[in-house]
Design a protein around this motif. Structure first.
Motif, mmCIF file in Angstrom:
data_model
loop_
_atom_site.group_PDB
_atom_site.id
_atom_site.type_symbol
_atom_site.label_atom_id
_atom_site.label_comp_id
_atom_site.label_asym_id
_atom_site.label_seq_id
_atom_site.Cartn_x
_atom_site.Cartn_y
_atom_site.Cartn_z
ATOM 1 N N THR A 119 -7.832 8.983 -11.895
ATOM 2 C CA THR A 119 -7.338 10.346 -12.056
ATOM 3 C C THR A 119 -6.093 10.547 -11.192
ATOM 4 O O THR A 119 -5.723 9.685 -10.387
ATOM 5 C CB THR A 119 -8.414 11.362 -11.629
ATOM 6 N N ASP A 120 -5.468 11.710 -11.325
ATOM 7 C CA ASP A 120 -4.319 12.034 -10.480
ATOM 8 C C ASP A 120 -4.700 12.011 -9.002
ATOM 9 O O ASP A 120 -3.876 11.670 -8.145
ATOM 10 C CB ASP A 120 -3.771 13.422 -10.846
ATOM 11 N N THR A 121 -5.948 12.360 -8.712
ATOM 12 C CA THR A 121 -6.418 12.309 -7.319
ATOM 13 C C THR A 121 -6.374 10.891 -6.780
ATOM 14 O O THR A 121 -5.970 10.655 -5.632
ATOM 15 C CB THR A 121 -7.850 12.868 -7.218
ATOM 16 N N ASP A 122 -6.790 9.937 -7.606
ATOM 17 C CA ASP A 122 -6.719 8.532 -7.201
ATOM 18 C C ASP A 122 -5.267 8.113 -6.972
ATOM 19 O O ASP A 122 -4.940 7.464 -5.967
ATOM 20 C CB ASP A 122 -7.334 7.627 -8.275
ATOM 21 N N PHE A 123 -4.394 8.478 -7.911
ATOM 22 C CA PHE A 123 -2.985 8.102 -7.787
ATOM 23 C C PHE A 123 -2.380 8.648 -6.489
ATOM 24 O O PHE A 123 -1.647 7.942 -5.790
ATOM 25 C CB PHE A 123 -2.182 8.619 -8.984
ATOM 26 N N LYS A 124 -2.701 9.897 -6.179
ATOM 27 C CA LYS A 124 -2.167 10.512 -4.957
ATOM 28 C C LYS A 124 -2.714 9.819 -3.708
ATOM 29 O O LYS A 124 -2.005 9.678 -2.707
ATOM 30 C CB LYS A 124 -2.509 12.002 -4.934
ATOM 31 N N ARG A 125 -3.975 9.400 -3.752
ATOM 32 C CA ARG A 125 -4.553 8.703 -2.594
ATOM 33 C C ARG A 125 -3.861 7.360 -2.368
ATOM 34 O O ARG A 125 -3.611 6.960 -1.226
ATOM 35 C CB ARG A 125 -6.051 8.482 -2.806
ATOM 36 N N TRP A 126 -3.541 6.660 -3.455
ATOM 37 C CA TRP A 126 -2.848 5.380 -3.321
ATOM 38 C C TRP A 126 -1.490 5.565 -2.647
ATOM 39 O O TRP A 126 -1.083 4.728 -1.841
ATOM 40 C CB TRP A 126 -2.659 4.728 -4.696
ATOM 41 N N VAL A 127 -0.805 6.664 -2.988
ATOM 42 C CA VAL A 127 0.486 6.943 -2.370
ATOM 43 C C VAL A 127 0.289 7.353 -0.913
ATOM 44 O O VAL A 127 0.964 6.838 -0.009
ATOM 45 C CB VAL A 127 1.229 8.060 -3.139
ATOM 46 N N ARG A 128 -0.635 8.286 -0.687
ATOM 47 C CA ARG A 128 -0.853 8.803 0.678
ATOM 48 C C ARG A 128 -1.258 7.681 1.638
ATOM 49 O O ARG A 128 -0.826 7.671 2.799
ATOM 50 C CB ARG A 128 -1.944 9.883 0.641
ATOM 51 N N ASN A 129 -2.058 6.737 1.159
ATOM 52 C CA ASN A 129 -2.536 5.652 2.026
ATOM 53 C C ASN A 129 -1.611 4.439 2.014
ATOM 54 O O ASN A 129 -1.961 3.396 2.581
ATOM 55 C CB ASN A 129 -3.951 5.243 1.631
ATOM 56 N N ALA A 130 -0.471 4.571 1.356
ATOM 57 C CA ALA A 130 0.617 3.574 1.429
ATOM 58 C C ALA A 130 0.178 2.186 0.994
ATOM 59 O O ALA A 130 0.593 1.175 1.580
ATOM 60 C CB ALA A 130 1.194 3.535 2.842
ATOM 61 N N TYR A 131 -0.633 2.108 -0.036
ATOM 62 C CA TYR A 131 -1.133 0.810 -0.471
ATOM 63 C C TYR A 131 0.002 -0.168 -0.788
ATOM 64 O O TYR A 131 -0.036 -1.326 -0.381
ATOM 65 C CB TYR A 131 -2.013 0.965 -1.712
ATOM 66 N N VAL A 132 0.998 0.296 -1.544
ATOM 67 C CA VAL A 132 2.038 -0.628 -2.005
ATOM 68 C C VAL A 132 2.923 -1.125 -0.865
ATOM 69 O O VAL A 132 3.067 -2.348 -0.675
ATOM 70 C CB VAL A 132 2.871 0.001 -3.136
ATOM 71 N N PRO A 133 3.541 -0.252 -0.065
ATOM 72 C CA PRO A 133 4.368 -0.780 1.028
ATOM 73 C C PRO A 133 3.585 -1.606 2.044
ATOM 74 O O PRO A 133 4.113 -2.577 2.600
ATOM 75 C CB PRO A 133 4.972 0.480 1.671
ATOM 76 N N LEU A 134 2.326 -1.259 2.285
ATOM 77 C CA LEU A 134 1.522 -2.058 3.203
ATOM 78 C C LEU A 134 1.347 -3.483 2.689
ATOM 79 O O LEU A 134 1.487 -4.461 3.438
ATOM 80 C CB LEU A 134 0.138 -1.419 3.407
ATOM 81 N N LEU A 135 1.047 -3.612 1.391
ATOM 82 C CA LEU A 135 0.831 -4.938 0.822
ATOM 83 C C LEU A 135 2.129 -5.741 0.766
ATOM 84 O O LEU A 135 2.126 -6.963 0.976
ATOM 85 C CB LEU A 135 0.216 -4.818 -0.576
ATOM 86 N N VAL A 136 3.228 -5.064 0.480
ATOM 87 C CA VAL A 136 4.527 -5.745 0.439
ATOM 88 C C VAL A 136 4.858 -6.325 1.813
ATOM 89 O O VAL A 136 5.226 -7.506 1.950
ATOM 90 C CB VAL A 136 5.623 -4.774 -0.033
ATOM 91 N N LEU A 137 4.742 -5.510 2.852
ATOM 92 C CA LEU A 137 5.067 -5.984 4.201
ATOM 93 C C LEU A 137 4.080 -7.046 4.685
ATOM 94 O O LEU A 137 4.473 -7.995 5.372
ATOM 95 C CB LEU A 137 5.084 -4.798 5.169
ATOM 96 N N ASN A 138 2.824 -6.885 4.321
ATOM 97 C CA ASN A 138 1.831 -7.873 4.741
ATOM 98 C C ASN A 138 2.094 -9.222 4.078
ATOM 99 O O ASN A 138 1.935 -10.277 4.720
ATOM 100 C CB ASN A 138 0.421 -7.378 4.391
ATOM 101 N N LYS A 139 2.507 -9.206 2.808
ATOM 102 C CA LYS A 139 2.822 -10.459 2.129
ATOM 103 C C LYS A 139 4.059 -11.113 2.754
ATOM 104 O O LYS A 139 4.108 -12.338 2.923
ATOM 105 C CB LYS A 139 3.062 -10.207 0.646
ATOM 106 N N TRP A 140 5.054 -10.303 3.094
ATOM 107 C CA TRP A 140 6.241 -10.833 3.768
ATOM 108 C C TRP A 140 5.844 -11.517 5.087
ATOM 109 O O TRP A 140 6.328 -12.602 5.406
ATOM 110 C CB TRP A 140 7.235 -9.709 4.027
ATOM 111 N N LYS A 141 4.963 -10.886 5.807
ATOM 112 C CA LYS A 141 4.479 -11.444 7.071
ATOM 113 C C LYS A 141 3.790 -12.793 6.839
ATOM 114 O O LYS A 141 4.024 -13.756 7.569
ATOM 115 C CB LYS A 141 3.509 -10.462 7.730
ATOM 116 N N GLU A 142 2.942 -12.876 5.796
ATOM 117 C CA GLU A 142 2.225 -14.111 5.505
ATOM 118 C C GLU A 142 3.179 -15.244 5.154
ATOM 119 O O GLU A 142 2.994 -16.391 5.576
ATOM 120 C CB GLU A 142 1.247 -13.896 4.345
#
Length: 303
Positions: free
Chosen positions: A217-240
């Motif tokens: 739902t839109d609530t899920d989409f907003k939570r993914w943005v608020r919890n920064a899932y995408v930038p966190l994973l991008v930076l973590n992969k760069w670190k790895e």
């Protein structure tokens, strides 16, 4: 005005502003993002890895790959994935529920040839069907009766025999995502729905057949943005890949807007683990199914 970079080991190419585009995405948009993210996480060539042995490897190509994703340059396989859930009413194909095509039946038959007892069963069935086509029904019944020794195998669900065969061979090849079942159309709709629910529950209970629990739902989409899932994973992969000494504190500063106070333990114990679990094929499939329905509704509305 661009947000200031934290005084840390965050790479120069990283730009949190670029992820503002995630706000307001629908299932189609998120499908593109998550499928592209999976490609970045899983398919980034290993020769990009930076270590002592590969000291001569340039970061240029690796940076270009990350920047391409960050700038939304069309990574991923969203359109291809949606085809799994496309509707073709003329072919009695309703996305996740389809009638068996001749291609599927032929593929199952060819696969059965490589399963223990399969060739014998197919040979007997071919004989019986040939006799039936000649209207020699008595002989056809005799041919079927001659296969009584194969009754247990013949009545075993196809996917069970396939699973057992692959386990025995040690092939490691997973079972196909789709399952076949027989539906008795003489039963009332209410009974069919209840029986299907029971069948579905049994299939979900099998190991290796995970799926998203519900549509997003839109609530899920907003939570993914608020919890920064995408930038966190991008930076973590760069670190790895690079061995950059990015700390959880760095992630707190870089992946979240300045007005959002995030503690190190929030990232370490909750946000990053949840993001890793979220960036899964199950999420992609759920989004692909929703996106296909969005396309269908938009097409109907256009008429």
């Amino acid at each position: 005005m661009a947000r200031p970079k934290p005084a840390s080991r965050i790479p120069d190419w990283f730009n949190l502003d670029a992820y503002d585009r995630l706000s307001g995405l629908d299932a189609n948009g998120w499908l593109t993002v998550v499928s592209g993210l999976r490609q970045l996480l899983d398919e980034t060539p290993e020769f990009y890895r930076i270590d002592d042995e590969d000291a001569g490897v340039s970061l240029g190509e690796l940076e270009a790959t990350f920047i391409s994703f960050q700038e939304d340059e069309g990574m991923g396989w969203a359109d291809w994935k949606k085809q799994d859930y496309a509707v073709d009413k003329d072919a009695f194909n309703f996305g996740s529920v389809q009638s068996l095509s001749n291609w599927t039946v032929a593929h199952m038959g060819a696969t059965l040839e490589h399963i223990r007892n399969g060739p014998e069963l197919l040979a007997g069935i071919r004989t019986a069907v040939e006799l039936e086509s000649k209207r020699e029904f008595k002989e056809a019944r005799k041919a079927l009766k001659a296969m009584e020794s194969l009754d247990e195998f013949a009545n075993t669900p196809f996917f069970v025999s396939l699973r057992d065969s692959r386990e025995a061979s040690g092939s490691g090849v997973g079972l196909p995502r789709r399952r076949t079942l027989s539906v008795n159309m003489r039963a009332p709709d209410e009974i069919l729905r209840k029986d299907f629910d029971r069948w579905l529950q049994a299939m979900r209970a099998l190991q290796g057949h995970q799926a998203a629990k519900k549509s997003f739902t839109d609530t899920d989409f907003k939570r993914w943005v608020r919890n920064a899932y995408v930038p966190l994973l991008v930076l973590n992969k760069w670190k790895e890949l690079t061995g950059a000494r990015i700390t959880y504190g760095d992630l707190c500063e870089a992946a979240f807007p300045p007005m959002r106070r995030v503690e190190v333990d929030d990232v370490r114990k909750t946000f990053l683990p949840n993001a890793k679990a979220w960036a899964s094929l199950e999420t992609i499939d759920a989004l692909a199914a929703q996106a296909a329905r969005e396309d269908e509704k938009a097409e109907d509305f256009s008429y």
